[in-house]
Design a protein around this motif. Sequence first.
Motif: not given
Length: 117
Positions: A1-9, A48-56, A58-67
């Motif tokens: 399960m990927p994790t995030m700290g408060m600032l990352e959130s 966050l991309c390395e944790r599999g939460i987002f993807r970068l 072509d210079k565009t950021v999208t989520s791999l996991i919804s909020r």
Amino acid sequence: MPTMGMLESRFADIIWSHEPLASRELVKMAEKELKWKPTTSYTVLKRLCERGIFRLQDKTVTSLISREAFYGMKSEEFVEETFHGSLPAFITAFGTRKKLSDEEVEELKKLIDGLRR
């Protein structure tokens, strides 16, 4: 399960609220909202991309996991670890510290009815 700290959130919430998002726009938003330097934003985004939460891509950021999915998994994990997976035990503990309004009780009843198998 990927994790995030408060600032990352907080950073992740910017992405979830505006995706798809150009990485340079994300950096500008983080600078304005979080007072971060561009290097900080790119470092956190990479993490966050390395944790599999987002993807970068072509210079565009999208989520791999919804909020909703992310916080749903975190909630399940908390109930599992803290209350041995017992949702009633969690609600009992919560209810002893905070009284629910009649509207909240009705909303919970509707949610429970919707979860019945």
